[in-house]
Every structure is written in structure tokens, then in C-alpha cells.
Design a protein around this motif. Structure first.
Motif, mmCIF file in Angstrom:
data_model
loop_
_atom_site.group_PDB
_atom_site.id
_atom_site.type_symbol
_atom_site.label_atom_id
_atom_site.label_comp_id
_atom_site.label_asym_id
_atom_site.label_seq_id
_atom_site.Cartn_x
_atom_site.Cartn_y
_atom_site.Cartn_z
ATOM 1 N N UNK A 33 0.875 -1.168 0.008
ATOM 2 C CA UNK A 33 -0.161 -0.120 0.018
ATOM 3 C C UNK A 33 0.801 1.162 -0.099
ATOM 4 N N UNK A 34 1.714 1.574 -1.096
ATOM 5 C CA UNK A 34 2.537 2.690 -1.134
ATOM 6 C C UNK A 34 1.469 3.976 -1.283
ATOM 7 N N UNK A 39 7.730 9.164 -4.792
ATOM 8 C CA UNK A 39 8.654 8.810 -3.661
ATOM 9 C C UNK A 39 9.112 7.269 -4.149
ATOM 10 N N UNK A 40 8.089 6.551 -4.682
ATOM 11 C CA UNK A 40 8.213 5.078 -5.135
ATOM 12 C C UNK A 40 9.476 5.184 -6.207
ATOM 13 N N UNK A 41 9.117 6.165 -7.282
ATOM 14 C CA UNK A 41 10.064 6.310 -8.582
ATOM 15 C C UNK A 41 11.777 6.365 -7.739
ATOM 16 N N UNK A 43 12.678 5.905 -4.938
ATOM 17 C CA UNK A 43 13.473 4.839 -4.298
ATOM 18 C C UNK A 43 13.976 3.628 -5.234
ATOM 19 N N UNK A 44 13.237 3.578 -6.272
ATOM 20 C CA UNK A 44 13.644 2.445 -7.173
ATOM 21 C C UNK A 44 14.039 2.942 -8.485
ATOM 22 N N UNK A 45 14.837 4.096 -8.463
ATOM 23 C CA UNK A 45 15.445 4.566 -9.592
ATOM 24 C C UNK A 45 14.847 4.857 -10.919
ATOM 25 N N UNK A 46 13.359 5.093 -10.859
ATOM 26 C CA UNK A 46 12.579 5.405 -11.933
ATOM 27 C C UNK A 46 12.988 6.668 -12.290
ATOM 28 N N UNK A 47 13.222 7.021 -13.444
ATOM 29 C CA UNK A 47 13.251 8.386 -13.806
ATOM 30 C C UNK A 47 12.014 9.204 -14.186
ATOM 31 N N UNK A 48 12.061 10.236 -14.562
ATOM 32 C CA UNK A 48 10.669 11.091 -14.899
ATOM 33 C C UNK A 48 10.263 10.704 -16.265
ATOM 34 N N UNK A 49 11.432 10.674 -17.092
ATOM 35 C CA UNK A 49 11.147 10.217 -18.603
ATOM 36 C C UNK A 49 10.574 8.914 -18.682
ATOM 37 N N UNK A 97 4.421 -1.058 -7.602
ATOM 38 C CA UNK A 97 4.488 -0.025 -8.561
ATOM 39 C C UNK A 97 2.911 0.174 -9.330
ATOM 40 N N UNK A 98 2.413 -1.134 -9.881
ATOM 41 C CA UNK A 98 1.385 -1.200 -10.442
ATOM 42 C C UNK A 98 0.296 -0.390 -9.393
#
Length: 140
Positions: A33-34, A39-41, A43-49, A97-98
Motif C-alpha cells: 500500500x504505497x 517517492x516510489x520512483x 526509491x527504485x531509480x525510475x526517472x521522470x522520462x 508499482x502497479x
């Protein structure tokens, strides 16, 4: 008065991310339940692009499949295709993430994410069952 750095320097950025995660955890954020997509992005190195590309990919999946056709693998494969870091994610992280993506970015994904969250935690052996979930209007 304390002098603050003009910019976040390497190493310090992780202090900020960990501080934000500690605050989020204290108010109830968990992997199943994030509470914050960004913040999730971080934390897990997901870029804005990459986030934008994932939005397009997930939207394409939702537009080209009925609810009954949706399954975890469709979204997992799209995430891995659009995000370099995701190839190393455990399935629990992809599920989280989903769920957080549906909560903050793509309302049309909420029924599937709610069904996924309802069955969380899960194992890869359970993927086929996501294709047979029944839509429940209370999930939205």
C-alpha cells in the motif's frame, strides 16, 4: 544559522530519499500500500522520462485489452521495457508499482490494481488468475 548546500550533492540525495521513506512509513506506507508514486520512483531509480513512457505503455495496454484479458505479466513486461532498473525488481515491487501508479497516475488502472492488491502477496505461479478476475465497481 546553518549554511545549506546550494544543490543536492551525490550521497546527500540518498539521505533525502531515506528521510522521505521514513516519514512515509510512519504514516502507513508499505509495499502493498504505497502512498506516493514519486517517492516510489525515487526509491527504485525510475526517472521522470521513464515514468512518462510507462504511462503511455500502461494506457496502451488498458485501451487494447478488456478487463478480463488483463494480467500481471502485461504490466510487468511493459514496465521492464520502459524502465532499465525494473529488470532487477522482485515481483512484489512490480505489483507495488502497479498499485501506486493506479492510485496517482492512471485511474483506469484502479480496478486491476485493486484486484492485484486484494490478492497480495502473490507468487509468479498465480499470474494466470489475474486474467480471470471479475470486475467489482467498489474497487474504483
Amino acid at each position: 544559522m546553518t549554511d545549506y548546500p546550494e544543490r543536492v550533492t551525490p550521497g546527500r540525495e540518498w539521505l533525502f530519499i531515506h528521510a522521505l521513506n521514513e516519514i512515509a512509513e510512519s504514516i502507513g506506507s508499505t509495499n502493498d500500500n504505497p502512498i506516493s508514486l514519486h517517492l516510489f520512483c525515487l526509491t527504485y531509480d525510475i526517472t521522470f522520462d521513464e515514468l512518462g513512457k510507462i504511462l503511455v505503455a500502461y494506457n496502451t495496454i488498458l485501451r487494447s485489452h478488456t478487463f478480463e484479458e488483463l494480467n500481471f505479466s502485461l504490466f510487468k513486461d511493459a514496465l521492464i521495457k520502459e524502465c532499465k532498473a525494473a529488470k532487477n525488481f522482485h515481483d512484489d515491487i512490480i505489483a507495488a508499482f502497479i498499485i501506486v501508479f493506479a492510485k496517482w497516475m492512471l485511474i483506469e488502472l484502479r480496478p486491476f490494481a485493486a484486484a492485484l492488491q486484494k490478492s497480495y502477496p502473490f507468487s509468479s505461479d498465480e499470474y494466470p488468475k489475474y486474467g480471470t478476475l471479475e470486475y467489482d465497481p467498489s474497487w474504483v
